[in-house]
Design an enzyme around this catalytic site. Structure first.
Site, PDB file in Angstrom:
ATOM      1  N   ARG A 233      -8.381   1.726  -2.688  1.00  0.00           N
ATOM      2  CA  ARG A 233      -9.270   2.920  -3.947  1.00  0.00           C
ATOM      3  C   ARG A 233      -8.576   2.512  -5.026  1.00  0.00           C
ATOM      4  O   ARG A 233      -9.026   3.747  -5.855  1.00  0.00           O
ATOM      5  CB  ARG A 233      -9.570   4.044  -2.900  1.00  0.00           C
ATOM      6  CG  ARG A 233     -11.038   4.391  -2.027  1.00  0.00           C
ATOM      7  CD  ARG A 233     -11.343   5.215  -1.981  1.00  0.00           C
ATOM      8  NE  ARG A 233     -10.424   6.694  -1.028  1.00  0.00           N
ATOM      9  CZ  ARG A 233     -10.610   7.690  -1.250  1.00  0.00           C
ATOM     10  NH1 ARG A 233     -12.175   7.849  -0.633  1.00  0.00           N
ATOM     11  NH2 ARG A 233     -10.245   8.195  -0.671  1.00  0.00           N
ATOM     12  N   ASP A 234      -7.605   2.582  -5.213  1.00  0.00           N
ATOM     13  CA  ASP A 234      -6.744   2.412  -6.826  1.00  0.00           C
ATOM     14  C   ASP A 234      -5.709   1.261  -6.726  1.00  0.00           C
ATOM     15  O   ASP A 234      -5.442   1.292  -7.312  1.00  0.00           O
ATOM     16  CB  ASP A 234      -5.889   3.833  -6.459  1.00  0.00           C
ATOM     17  CG  ASP A 234      -5.290   4.514  -7.608  1.00  0.00           C
ATOM     18  OD1 ASP A 234      -5.886   4.364  -8.754  1.00  0.00           O
ATOM     19  OD2 ASP A 234      -3.827   5.158  -8.053  1.00  0.00           O
ATOM     20  N   LEU A 235      -6.738   0.155  -6.253  1.00  0.00           N
ATOM     21  CA  LEU A 235      -6.583  -0.875  -7.467  1.00  0.00           C
ATOM     22  C   LEU A 235      -6.102  -1.208  -8.481  1.00  0.00           C
ATOM     23  O   LEU A 235      -7.303  -1.388  -9.346  1.00  0.00           O
ATOM     24  CB  LEU A 235      -6.703  -2.215  -6.515  1.00  0.00           C
ATOM     25  CG  LEU A 235      -6.091  -3.818  -6.777  1.00  0.00           C
ATOM     26  CD1 LEU A 235      -5.081  -3.994  -5.957  1.00  0.00           C
ATOM     27  CD2 LEU A 235      -7.669  -4.635  -6.529  1.00  0.00           C
TER      28      LEU A 235
ATOM     29  N   THR B  17      -8.555   6.061 -10.954  1.00  0.00           N
ATOM     30  CA  THR B  17      -8.476   5.487 -12.186  1.00  0.00           C
ATOM     31  C   THR B  17      -9.186   5.707 -12.778  1.00  0.00           C
ATOM     32  O   THR B  17      -9.984   4.015 -12.439  1.00  0.00           O
ATOM     33  CB  THR B  17      -7.165   4.769 -12.343  1.00  0.00           C
ATOM     34  OG1 THR B  17      -5.888   5.267 -10.970  1.00  0.00           O
ATOM     35  CG2 THR B  17      -6.896   4.160 -13.482  1.00  0.00           C
TER      36      THR B  17
END
Length: 195
Positions: free
Chosen positions: A122-124, A161
């Site tokens: 969920r935050d690559l 992000t």
């Protein structure tokens, strides 16, 4: 200098970074080797970070967790010190040659394949891809979730992000492996275009 006692003692040294939910410090193990300590304030949803210290060791290209637990009013993850983040690499080099970009993306894709059906990151993004042990590896599972878990109110579902967030994240919908594939595509574009 603070000493954190988990399965072994870790001497906490200078700060390295501060993120949305945690602070990261350089640390020294009992044998004198360097590591990184991530201190996470205890708040709803924060204990999820410790769960991801249990990602199976056979999942390739994921930064390993050396130690974990609680200390004072914080949750603690101890990880090896990586050479650099992909963000630092991009800042230094700018647009990458196609061969180098493909090699980096292959390392990340191998990690995502290993996590498929288990964990959604969920935050690559380049800040969460680190060069360690001769490979680019995934790190920072602070807002990750188990792939089959139902969404609870304390999953940090709304954390993201913006530049790398998939449409379902913007709509506060259930994140799946496709969420990570979207961010992977954005990151691939950034590697080959330099922006």
């Amino acid at each position: 200098m603070d000493v954190i006692r988990l399965s072994q003692e870790w001497k906490v040294k200078e700060p390295l970074a501060r993120g949305g939910f945690a602070s990261v410090f350089l640390a020294e193990a009992e044998d004198g080797s360097e590591a990184v300590v991530k201190l996470i304030p205890k708040e709803p949803g924060a204990d999820r970070e410790l769960l991801f210290g249990d990602i199976p060791k056979d999942v390739p290209n994921v930064l390993p967790v050396l130690d974990k637990g609680e200390w004072d009013d914080k949750l603690v993850l101890v990880m090896p010190k990586a050479e650099q983040s992909l963000r630092q690499h991009l800042d230094a080099k700018g647009q990458l040659e196609a061969g180098e970009a493909v090699a980096i993306l292959l390392d990340v894709a191998i990690a995502l394949q290993g996590l498929h059906g288990k964990v959604v990151h969920r935050d690559l993004k380049p800040e969460n891809v680190l060069f360690y042990g001769g490979h680019w590896v995934l790190a920072d599972f602070g807002i990750a979730r188990y792939a089959e878990a139902s969404t609870a109110p304390d999953t940090r579902k709304h954390a993201m992000t913006p530049g790398y967030a998939a449409p379902e994240q913007w709509r506060s919908e259930h994140a799946t492996s496709a969420t990570d594939v979207y961010a992977f595509g954005v990151m691939a574009f950034e590697l080959v275009e330099g922006s």
